[in-house]
Design a protein around this motif. Structure first.
Motif, PDB file in Angstrom:
ATOM      1  N   GLU A 186      28.466  23.030  47.216  1.00 43.65           N
ATOM      2  CA  GLU A 186      28.611  24.264  46.455  1.00 43.65           C
ATOM      3  C   GLU A 186      29.978  24.862  46.812  1.00 43.65           C
ATOM      4  OE1 GLU A 186      26.860  27.868  44.496  1.00 43.65           O
ATOM      5  OE2 GLU A 186      26.179  25.794  44.562  1.00 43.65           O
ATOM      6  N   ALA A 187      30.848  24.974  45.835  1.00 38.24           N
ATOM      7  CA  ALA A 187      32.196  25.479  46.144  1.00 38.24           C
ATOM      8  C   ALA A 187      32.096  26.929  46.586  1.00 38.24           C
ATOM      9  CB  ALA A 187      33.072  25.367  44.909  1.00 38.24           C
ATOM     10  N   PRO A 188      32.814  27.315  47.623  1.00 35.18           N
ATOM     11  CA  PRO A 188      32.775  28.726  47.996  1.00 35.18           C
ATOM     12  C   PRO A 188      33.416  29.544  46.882  1.00 35.18           C
ATOM     13  CG  PRO A 188      34.473  27.583  49.237  1.00 35.18           C
ATOM     14  CD  PRO A 188      33.763  26.549  48.415  1.00 35.18           C
ATOM     15  N   ILE A 189      32.952  30.761  46.713  1.00 32.01           N
ATOM     16  CA  ILE A 189      33.499  31.569  45.624  1.00 32.01           C
ATOM     17  C   ILE A 189      34.945  31.939  45.923  1.00 32.01           C
ATOM     18  CG2 ILE A 189      33.200  33.687  44.285  1.00 32.01           C
ATOM     19  CD1 ILE A 189      30.227  33.545  45.098  1.00 32.01           C
ATOM     20  N   ILE A 190      35.155  32.407  47.142  1.00 29.57           N
ATOM     21  CA  ILE A 190      36.512  32.744  47.572  1.00 29.57           C
ATOM     22  C   ILE A 190      36.912  31.779  48.669  1.00 29.57           C
ATOM     23  CG2 ILE A 190      37.964  34.547  48.614  1.00 29.57           C
ATOM     24  CD1 ILE A 190      36.837  35.282  45.893  1.00 29.57           C
ATOM     25  N   ALA A 224      30.764  36.474  38.422  1.00 23.26           N
ATOM     26  CA  ALA A 224      31.230  37.813  38.063  1.00 23.26           C
ATOM     27  C   ALA A 224      31.140  38.686  39.313  1.00 23.26           C
ATOM     28  CB  ALA A 224      30.335  38.365  36.964  1.00 23.26           C
ATOM     29  N   GLY A 225      31.709  39.839  39.252  1.00 24.25           N
ATOM     30  CA  GLY A 225      31.490  40.807  40.333  1.00 24.25           C
ATOM     31  C   GLY A 225      32.468  40.709  41.484  1.00 24.25           C
ATOM     32  N   ILE A 226      33.347  39.720  41.449  1.00 30.20           N
ATOM     33  CA  ILE A 226      34.314  39.583  42.550  1.00 30.20           C
ATOM     34  C   ILE A 226      35.274  40.778  42.542  1.00 30.20           C
ATOM     35  CG2 ILE A 226      36.110  38.123  43.575  1.00 30.20           C
ATOM     36  CD1 ILE A 226      33.347  36.867  43.492  1.00 30.20           C
ATOM     37  N   ALA A 227      35.780  41.071  41.342  1.00 31.10           N
ATOM     38  CA  ALA A 227      36.757  42.162  41.258  1.00 31.10           C
ATOM     39  C   ALA A 227      36.142  43.473  41.730  1.00 31.10           C
ATOM     40  CB  ALA A 227      37.257  42.291  39.823  1.00 31.10           C
ATOM     41  N   SER A 228      34.887  43.730  41.317  1.00 28.65           N
ATOM     42  CA  SER A 228      34.339  45.036  41.694  1.00 28.65           C
ATOM     43  C   SER A 228      34.110  45.115  43.195  1.00 28.65           C
ATOM     44  CB  SER A 228      33.088  45.379  40.885  1.00 28.65           C
ATOM     45  OG  SER A 228      32.145  44.386  41.053  1.00 28.65           O
ATOM     46  N   LEU A 229      33.692  44.025  43.833  1.00 24.06           N
ATOM     47  CA  LEU A 229      33.541  44.074  45.292  1.00 24.06           C
ATOM     48  C   LEU A 229      34.909  44.282  45.961  1.00 24.06           C
ATOM     49  CD1 LEU A 229      31.970  43.921  47.907  1.00 24.06           C
ATOM     50  CD2 LEU A 229      32.006  41.419  47.780  1.00 24.06           C
ATOM     51  N   MET A 230      35.934  43.657  45.386  1.00 32.75           N
ATOM     52  CA  MET A 230      37.277  43.843  45.939  1.00 32.75           C
ATOM     53  C   MET A 230      37.684  45.319  45.848  1.00 32.75           C
ATOM     54  SD  MET A 230      40.782  41.994  44.773  1.00 32.75           S
ATOM     55  CE  MET A 230      42.167  41.818  45.896  1.00 32.75           C
ATOM     56  N   PHE A 231      37.490  45.911  44.685  1.00 36.98           N
ATOM     57  CA  PHE A 231      37.929  47.294  44.481  1.00 36.98           C
ATOM     58  C   PHE A 231      37.106  48.266  45.339  1.00 36.98           C
ATOM     59  CE2 PHE A 231      38.974  45.745  39.908  1.00 36.98           C
ATOM     60  CZ  PHE A 231      40.069  45.048  40.413  1.00 36.98           C
ATOM     61  N   GLU A 258      42.326  33.075  36.270  1.00 31.39           N
ATOM     62  CA  GLU A 258      40.999  32.478  36.371  1.00 31.39           C
ATOM     63  C   GLU A 258      40.539  32.349  37.824  1.00 31.39           C
ATOM     64  OE1 GLU A 258      40.957  28.625  34.655  1.00 31.39           O
ATOM     65  OE2 GLU A 258      38.991  29.001  33.763  1.00 31.39           O
ATOM     66  N   ILE A 259      41.475  32.035  38.722  1.00 29.21           N
ATOM     67  CA  ILE A 259      41.045  31.767  40.100  1.00 29.21           C
ATOM     68  C   ILE A 259      41.682  32.703  41.129  1.00 29.21           C
ATOM     69  CG2 ILE A 259      40.535  29.353  39.549  1.00 29.21           C
ATOM     70  CD1 ILE A 259      42.985  28.603  41.294  1.00 29.21           C
ATOM     71  N   LYS A 260      42.228  33.820  40.678  1.00 34.03           N
ATOM     72  CA  LYS A 260      42.742  34.779  41.661  1.00 34.03           C
ATOM     73  C   LYS A 260      42.721  36.225  41.139  1.00 34.03           C
ATOM     74  CE  LYS A 260      46.943  36.409  40.433  1.00 34.03           C
ATOM     75  NZ  LYS A 260      48.023  35.777  39.736  1.00 34.03           N
ATOM     76  N   ILE A 261      42.631  37.164  42.077  1.00 34.02           N
ATOM     77  CA  ILE A 261      42.838  38.575  41.748  1.00 34.02           C
ATOM     78  C   ILE A 261      43.855  39.107  42.751  1.00 34.02           C
ATOM     79  CG2 ILE A 261      41.791  40.850  41.449  1.00 34.02           C
ATOM     80  CD1 ILE A 261      39.078  39.497  41.408  1.00 34.02           C
ATOM     81  N   SER A 262      44.909  39.715  42.246  1.00 33.41           N
ATOM     82  CA  SER A 262      45.913  40.296  43.145  1.00 33.41           C
ATOM     83  C   SER A 262      45.971  41.797  42.944  1.00 33.41           C
ATOM     84  CB  SER A 262      47.312  39.757  42.827  1.00 33.41           C
ATOM     85  OG  SER A 262      47.366  38.371  42.942  1.00 33.41           O
ATOM     86  N   VAL A 263      46.194  42.517  44.047  1.00 31.40           N
ATOM     87  CA  VAL A 263      46.447  43.952  43.935  1.00 31.40           C
ATOM     88  C   VAL A 263      47.715  44.289  44.704  1.00 31.40           C
ATOM     89  CG1 VAL A 263      44.024  44.634  43.665  1.00 31.40           C
ATOM     90  CG2 VAL A 263      45.003  44.494  45.956  1.00 31.40           C
TER      91      VAL A 263
END
Ligand code: ADP
Ligand code: ASP
Ligand code: MG
Length: 412
Positions: free
Chosen positions: A249-253, A354-361, A378-383
């Motif tokens: 199972e690929a890790p999400i992050i 889903a939900g990765i961005a909201s946990l990050m924020f 698709e595979i990253k969120i940067s702030v």
């Protein structure tokens, strides 16, 4: 019997004692019957020292002379390592980029490798010698010395491994491999045993300097098996795998990368008409300045704001260019913020979660860290955040996403 290309970074050859230790390691690998091409960096700190010398004479030396200067660091280490090998009765010969003929384009200080003539290396390997090549440098078609950009020895090694069809390219460094984030910032960062090329590419491009991005691009393109490992310890390190591991199972992050070397330019009161982004950003990229994140606000009252980030070293030039444009188009103001940092979460598993961005924020909000810009793929969120919160942000995200700690260690 295998052929390995082994690259040793600055800290790994930072003192005579470290060079002797690298020689011992090479002799041991030779004793197992393997052929070796070794690529070296300059001693740690040396490239910076050389650049500082140049700056004492001229604020902006010509890139050609800068390359002649900074390429000397690697010439020192290759010769010293060969001496250490000779002392141990091991056949070895050193070569500069020009001697091997690592042919590059003429873009001094950031040249790209075009071709490697491996005949001379092959001949040396055939006579049983260890071949020691200066990393970071090449030569253009007119015989000018070029360099490949900071951290470029990684790319030299991967390119040589591709040209020689080596069994593996091994990047020896001062940490055990690729971690979930920089282990110098987060104590419980976890060593990854494998990581996909796609993720490594993303981490490297977003600031994880453990591998130069071009080396990862090269390895992907030429299917070079690539491994990052420690020159101080015996450990298999991290394999950059060409296939996504579908069994597990690929890790999400898979990791968090960050940079402190960007700056933000904001142009306010820009007329909201077609072609305006081009008018503002066109001249910046025409000047050879790489623009990273760009945001344009929703227009109010017929005018808008454009914000973008560039490398900190380019920001003064970008500000000059944009100020001229702003005056010409009647924009209100141009401001610069050099105290920013970018933090990025990377993981192929994000595609299906889903939900990765909201946990990050939420995590950043809980720490009262203000987010200035957000970008996603698709595979990253940067702030982009204030630089002073960088380490806090990385640590809290690392723990919020469960990247380190007990559970992770047990999975190792
Ligand atoms: P070398 O001189 O061997 O090329 P570098 O300093 O270029 O070494 O790269 C190794 C450094 O990269 C480590 O010391 C570590 O601080 C940093 N680093 C940043 N992100 C990561 C990561 N995700 N995994 C491992 N190291 C990382
Ligand atoms: N010595 C060069 C640098 O410091 C190249 C390298 O180490 O990879 O950037
Ligand atoms: Mg490096």
């Amino acid at each position: 019997m295998a052929l390995f290309v082994q690259k040793f970074g600055g800290t790994s050859v930072g003192t005579v004692e470290r060079i002797e230790a690298v020689a011992d390691r090479i002799v041991a690998t030779r004793a197992q019957g393997h052929d070796l091409v070794v690529v070296l960096s300059a001693m740690s700190g040396e490239t910076n020292r050389l650049i500082a010398l140049a700056e004492q004479i001229q604020a902006q030396p010509t890139p050609r002379e800068l390359d002649v200067l900074v390429s000397t660091g690697e010439q020192v280490t290759i010769a010293l390592l060969c001496m250490a090998l000779h002392k141990r009765g091991c056949e070895a010969r050193s070569f500069t980029g020009t001697q091997v003929r690592i042919l590059t384009d003429a873009a001094h200080t950031r040249a790209r490798i075009r071709e490697i003539d491996n005949q001379r290396i092959r001949a040396e390997l055939d006579r049983g010698a260890v071949v020691v090549v200066a990393g970071f440098q090449g030569v253009d078609e007119h015989g000018n010395i070029t360099t490949l950009g900071r951290g470029g020895s990684d790319t030299s090694a991967v390119a040589l491994a591709a040209a020689l069809k080596a069994d593996e390219c091994q990047i020896y460094t001062d940490v055990k491999g690729v971690y979930t984030t920089d282990p110098r910032v987060v104590d419980d960062a976890r060593l990854l045993r494998t990581i996909t090329f796609e993720e490594m590419l993303e981490l490297a491009s977003l600031g994880a300097k453990v591998l130069q991005i071009r080396s990862v691009e090269f390895a992907g393109k030429y299917k070079v098996p690539l491994r990052v490992l420690s020159s101080f310890e015996d450990d298999p390190g991290t394999l950059i795998s060409l296939e996504e591991n579908r069994e597990m199972e690929a890790p999400i992050i898979s990791g968090i990368a960050f940079t402190r070397d960007e700056a933000k330019v904001t142009v306010t009161g820009v007329p909201d008409v077609p072609g305006i982004a081009y008018k503002v950003l066109g001249p910046v990229s025409d000047a050879g300045i790489e623009v990273d994140v760009i945001v344009q606000n929703v227009a109010a009252d017929g005018s808008t704001d454009i914000t973008f980030t560039v490398k900190r070293q380019d920001v003064d030039q970008a500000q000059d260019i944009v100020s001229k444009v702003a005056a010409a188009i009647g924009a209100k103001s141009v401001s610069v913020d050099k105290k920013i940092a970018k933090v990025s979460l990377v993981g192929v598993g994000m595609r299906s979660h889903a939900g990765i961005a909201s946990l990050m924020f939420k995590t950043l909000a809980d720490e009262a860290i203000n987010i200035q810009i957000i970008t996603t793929s698709e595979i990253k969120i940067s702030v982009v955040i204030d630089e002073k919160y960088l380490e806090l942000a990385v640590r809290s995200l690392h723990s919020a996403f469960g990247l380190g700690g007990e559970a992770a260690a047990a999975a190792d």
